[in-house]
Structures are given as C-alpha cells and as structure tokens.
Design a protein around this motif. Sequence first.
Motif, PDB file in Angstrom:
ATOM      1  N   ILE A   9       5.560  15.830  17.769  1.00 42.02           N
ATOM      2  CA  ILE A   9       4.353  15.009  17.808  1.00 42.02           C
ATOM      3  C   ILE A   9       3.328  15.737  18.661  1.00 42.02           C
ATOM      4  O   ILE A   9       3.574  16.022  19.832  1.00 42.02           O
ATOM      5  N   LYS A  10       2.195  16.068  18.049  1.00 39.00           N
ATOM      6  CA  LYS A  10       1.136  16.749  18.797  1.00 39.00           C
ATOM      7  C   LYS A  10      -0.086  15.856  18.825  1.00 39.00           C
ATOM      8  O   LYS A  10      -0.603  15.468  17.782  1.00 39.00           O
ATOM      9  N   ASN A  11      -0.510  15.537  20.044  1.00 41.34           N
ATOM     10  CA  ASN A  11      -1.676  14.681  20.250  1.00 41.34           C
ATOM     11  C   ASN A  11      -1.568  13.384  19.448  1.00 41.34           C
ATOM     12  O   ASN A  11      -2.525  12.933  18.829  1.00 41.34           O
ATOM     13  N   GLY A  12      -0.369  12.788  19.446  1.00 43.51           N
ATOM     14  CA  GLY A  12      -0.157  11.489  18.831  1.00 43.51           C
ATOM     15  C   GLY A  12       0.174  11.498  17.345  1.00 43.51           C
ATOM     16  O   GLY A  12       0.428  10.445  16.776  1.00 43.51           O
ATOM     17  N   THR A  13       0.168  12.658  16.697  1.00 46.01           N
ATOM     18  CA  THR A  13       0.435  12.749  15.258  1.00 46.01           C
ATOM     19  C   THR A  13       1.682  13.594  15.016  1.00 46.01           C
ATOM     20  O   THR A  13       1.815  14.678  15.589  1.00 46.01           O
ATOM     21  N   THR A  14       2.575  13.107  14.148  1.00 46.17           N
ATOM     22  CA  THR A  14       3.768  13.888  13.814  1.00 46.17           C
ATOM     23  C   THR A  14       3.340  15.102  13.001  1.00 46.17           C
ATOM     24  O   THR A  14       2.797  14.958  11.895  1.00 46.17           O
ATOM     25  N   GLU A  15       3.552  16.260  13.561  1.00 41.07           N
ATOM     26  CA  GLU A  15       3.155  17.519  12.921  1.00 41.07           C
ATOM     27  C   GLU A  15       4.251  18.045  12.003  1.00 41.07           C
ATOM     28  O   GLU A  15       3.977  18.633  10.972  1.00 41.07           O
ATOM     29  N   SER A  16       5.508  17.855  12.407  1.00 44.54           N
ATOM     30  CA  SER A  16       6.630  18.353  11.621  1.00 44.54           C
ATOM     31  C   SER A  16       7.892  17.602  12.026  1.00 44.54           C
ATOM     32  O   SER A  16       8.001  17.125  13.157  1.00 44.54           O
ATOM     33  N   THR A  17       8.831  17.518  11.091  1.00 46.69           N
ATOM     34  CA  THR A  17      10.124  16.914  11.372  1.00 46.69           C
ATOM     35  C   THR A  17      11.209  17.948  11.088  1.00 46.69           C
ATOM     36  O   THR A  17      11.231  18.552  10.013  1.00 46.69           O
ATOM     37  N   GLY A  18      12.059  18.139  12.068  1.00 47.07           N
ATOM     38  CA  GLY A  18      13.178  19.059  11.919  1.00 47.07           C
ATOM     39  C   GLY A  18      14.484  18.302  12.067  1.00 47.07           C
ATOM     40  O   GLY A  18      14.513  17.070  12.078  1.00 47.07           O
ATOM     41  N   SER A  19      15.557  19.059  12.192  1.00 40.58           N
ATOM     42  CA  SER A  19      16.864  18.446  12.401  1.00 40.58           C
ATOM     43  C   SER A  19      17.440  18.946  13.720  1.00 40.58           C
ATOM     44  O   SER A  19      17.020  19.985  14.236  1.00 40.58           O
ATOM     45  N   TRP A  20      18.375  18.187  14.260  1.00 35.86           N
ATOM     46  CA  TRP A  20      19.031  18.580  15.501  1.00 35.86           C
ATOM     47  C   TRP A  20      20.480  18.134  15.473  1.00 35.86           C
ATOM     48  O   TRP A  20      20.859  17.218  14.751  1.00 35.86           O
ATOM     49  N   GLN A  21      21.292  18.821  16.253  1.00 30.02           N
ATOM     50  CA  GLN A  21      22.694  18.475  16.461  1.00 30.02           C
ATOM     51  C   GLN A  21      22.990  18.660  17.941  1.00 30.02           C
ATOM     52  O   GLN A  21      22.463  19.585  18.560  1.00 30.02           O
ATOM     53  N   GLY A  22      23.837  17.825  18.492  1.00 30.15           N
ATOM     54  CA  GLY A  22      24.246  17.962  19.881  1.00 30.15           C
ATOM     55  C   GLY A  22      25.751  17.889  19.996  1.00 30.15           C
ATOM     56  O   GLY A  22      26.385  17.109  19.286  1.00 30.15           O
ATOM     57  N   ASP A  23      26.305  18.711  20.848  1.00 32.03           N
ATOM     58  CA  ASP A  23      27.744  18.693  21.101  1.00 32.03           C
ATOM     59  C   ASP A  23      27.946  18.697  22.610  1.00 32.03           C
ATOM     60  O   ASP A  23      27.907  19.749  23.249  1.00 32.03           O
ATOM     61  N   GLY A  24      28.124  17.489  23.168  1.00 29.79           N
ATOM     62  CA  GLY A  24      28.292  17.363  24.608  1.00 29.79           C
ATOM     63  C   GLY A  24      29.574  17.983  25.103  1.00 29.79           C
ATOM     64  O   GLY A  24      29.651  18.457  26.234  1.00 29.79           O
ATOM     65  N   TYR A  25      30.586  18.000  24.263  1.00 30.58           N
ATOM     66  CA  TYR A  25      31.876  18.577  24.653  1.00 30.58           C
ATOM     67  C   TYR A  25      31.753  20.091  24.836  1.00 30.58           C
ATOM     68  O   TYR A  25      32.281  20.660  25.786  1.00 30.58           O
ATOM     69  N   GLN A  52      10.429  13.603  19.652  1.00 31.37           N
ATOM     70  CA  GLN A  52      11.186  12.366  19.527  1.00 31.37           C
ATOM     71  C   GLN A  52      12.453  12.659  18.724  1.00 31.37           C
ATOM     72  O   GLN A  52      12.404  12.889  17.527  1.00 31.37           O
ATOM     73  N   PHE A  53      13.580  12.679  19.430  1.00 29.72           N
ATOM     74  CA  PHE A  53      14.873  12.881  18.790  1.00 29.72           C
ATOM     75  C   PHE A  53      15.355  11.534  18.277  1.00 29.72           C
ATOM     76  O   PHE A  53      15.232  10.522  18.961  1.00 29.72           O
ATOM     77  N   LYS A  54      15.906  11.527  17.065  1.00 34.57           N
ATOM     78  CA  LYS A  54      16.351  10.285  16.448  1.00 34.57           C
ATOM     79  C   LYS A  54      17.850  10.335  16.180  1.00 34.57           C
ATOM     80  O   LYS A  54      18.423  11.415  16.006  1.00 34.57           O
ATOM     81  N   SER A  55      18.470   9.154  16.124  1.00 32.16           N
ATOM     82  CA  SER A  55      19.920   9.083  15.938  1.00 32.16           C
ATOM     83  C   SER A  55      20.369   9.570  14.563  1.00 32.16           C
ATOM     84  O   SER A  55      21.531   9.896  14.372  1.00 32.16           O
ATOM     85  N   ASN A  56      19.450   9.662  13.599  1.00 34.62           N
ATOM     86  CA  ASN A  56      19.811  10.200  12.282  1.00 34.62           C
ATOM     87  C   ASN A  56      19.769  11.731  12.263  1.00 34.62           C
ATOM     88  O   ASN A  56      19.797  12.354  11.205  1.00 34.62           O
ATOM     89  N   ARG A  57      19.658  12.321  13.445  1.00 33.33           N
ATOM     90  CA  ARG A  57      19.685  13.776  13.665  1.00 33.33           C
ATOM     91  C   ARG A  57      18.421  14.476  13.173  1.00 33.33           C
ATOM     92  O   ARG A  57      18.439  15.645  12.829  1.00 33.33           O
ATOM     93  N   THR A  58      17.314  13.740  13.160  1.00 28.96           N
ATOM     94  CA  THR A  58      16.022  14.373  12.927  1.00 28.96           C
ATOM     95  C   THR A  58      15.248  14.358  14.237  1.00 28.96           C
ATOM     96  O   THR A  58      15.551  13.572  15.142  1.00 28.96           O
ATOM     97  N   VAL A  59      14.269  15.246  14.337  1.00 29.73           N
ATOM     98  CA  VAL A  59      13.421  15.306  15.524  1.00 29.73           C
ATOM     99  C   VAL A  59      11.980  15.496  15.065  1.00 29.73           C
ATOM    100  O   VAL A  59      11.687  16.380  14.259  1.00 29.73           O
ATOM    101  N   ASP A  60      11.106  14.618  15.542  1.00 35.48           N
ATOM    102  CA  ASP A  60       9.686  14.711  15.225  1.00 35.48           C
ATOM    103  C   ASP A  60       8.976  15.506  16.310  1.00 35.48           C
ATOM    104  O   ASP A  60       9.149  15.233  17.506  1.00 35.48           O
ATOM    105  N   GLY A  94      13.552   7.855  24.433  1.00 36.88           N
ATOM    106  CA  GLY A  94      12.325   8.406  24.994  1.00 36.88           C
ATOM    107  C   GLY A  94      11.911   9.693  24.317  1.00 36.88           C
ATOM    108  O   GLY A  94      12.587  10.218  23.442  1.00 36.88           O
ATOM    109  N   GLN A  95      10.758  10.199  24.726  1.00 32.27           N
ATOM    110  CA  GLN A  95      10.236  11.449  24.192  1.00 32.27           C
ATOM    111  C   GLN A  95      10.378  12.553  25.225  1.00 32.27           C
ATOM    112  O   GLN A  95      10.432  12.298  26.424  1.00 32.27           O
ATOM    113  N   TRP A  96      10.433  13.778  24.728  1.00 28.40           N
ATOM    114  CA  TRP A  96      10.667  14.951  25.566  1.00 28.40           C
ATOM    115  C   TRP A  96       9.506  15.922  25.431  1.00 28.40           C
ATOM    116  O   TRP A  96       8.872  16.001  24.384  1.00 28.40           O
ATOM    117  N   VAL A  97       9.242  16.652  26.515  1.00 28.62           N
ATOM    118  CA  VAL A  97       8.245  17.725  26.490  1.00 28.62           C
ATOM    119  C   VAL A  97       8.912  19.012  26.951  1.00 28.62           C
ATOM    120  O   VAL A  97       9.870  18.992  27.731  1.00 28.62           O
TER     121      VAL A  97
END
Length: 140
Positions: free
Chosen positions: A73-89, A63-71, A40-43
């Motif tokens: 999206i503003k008003n339906g258009t991808t404005e920028s793509t960044g990276s993300w990491q998560g550590d649940g532990y 939109q977070f993706k499993s390849n560790r990128t995050v889009d 899903g997407q997050w706001v």
Amino acid sequence: MKKAVYTLMLLLLLTGCKKLIQQTQEQIAEDMIVNAMTDGQWVVTVYDDGTDYLTEFTGYRFQFKSNRTVDAIKNGTTESTGSWQGDGYKREISADYPASATSTLQRLDGLWKIVNNNWTWVKATQTINGKLTTLELRKQ
C-alpha cells in the motif's frame, strides 16, 4: 518373544508421538507467525546490501493477510499484491511479488532468514547476488 513384540510396539508408539509433538510445535509456530504478521501494517525500516535502499520504500505499508497474500500500500492505495509464507519453526519468511510489480517491491522477493524479532519488529537476512541483504520491518 512377547517382550520383543511389546518393545517394538512401544518404540513405534514413541516414534509416532515424537512426530506428532514436532508437528504440533510447527503448527503453533506457524500460527504465531500468521497472527503476528496479519495484525496491523508493517513498514520497511532497513533494506541494505551495502547500499541503503530505504528511500525507495518511503510511503509504503504492507498488509499481510491470513490467506498468504500481502498488499503493498503506497500513500493509501494498494499498488500490488504478492504472496507470503512464514515458518516460525525454521524462522523463515518468504515473499513473492508479480513481475508487474515495481523493482522496489521485487527486492522483497525470496526466502528471508529471521535473525531477530519481537511482536512488532522483524530483522531478516538473505544473500542476493552474493551480497548479504538485511531487511527490517516494523509494525505501525
């Protein structure tokens, strides 16, 4: 002498098992984070460091993706793509948008400590320039 050798072998085995259990727990926590974030997407519902910046995030979905990128999206258009990491532990998540991204998106950069969450909501904090900053995301 044999008893000492057996005891030493048992200790080595138990130490290895403990490390394996910890690695398994860390992998399960990481998998849970990835599954929750990529479904899903997050706001942004809160971004506050003493000043409320929420209006800057109006119209954005993430939109977070499993390849560790995050889009972003503003008003339906991808404005920028960044990276993300998560550590649940460790209960941490980080984001990094490129220097070409807007200052609004760069506000999300850094290592965030997750202080509360469920499957559709995350509250995280980090100290930026001496100010405690709170970020809340909701799944849409």
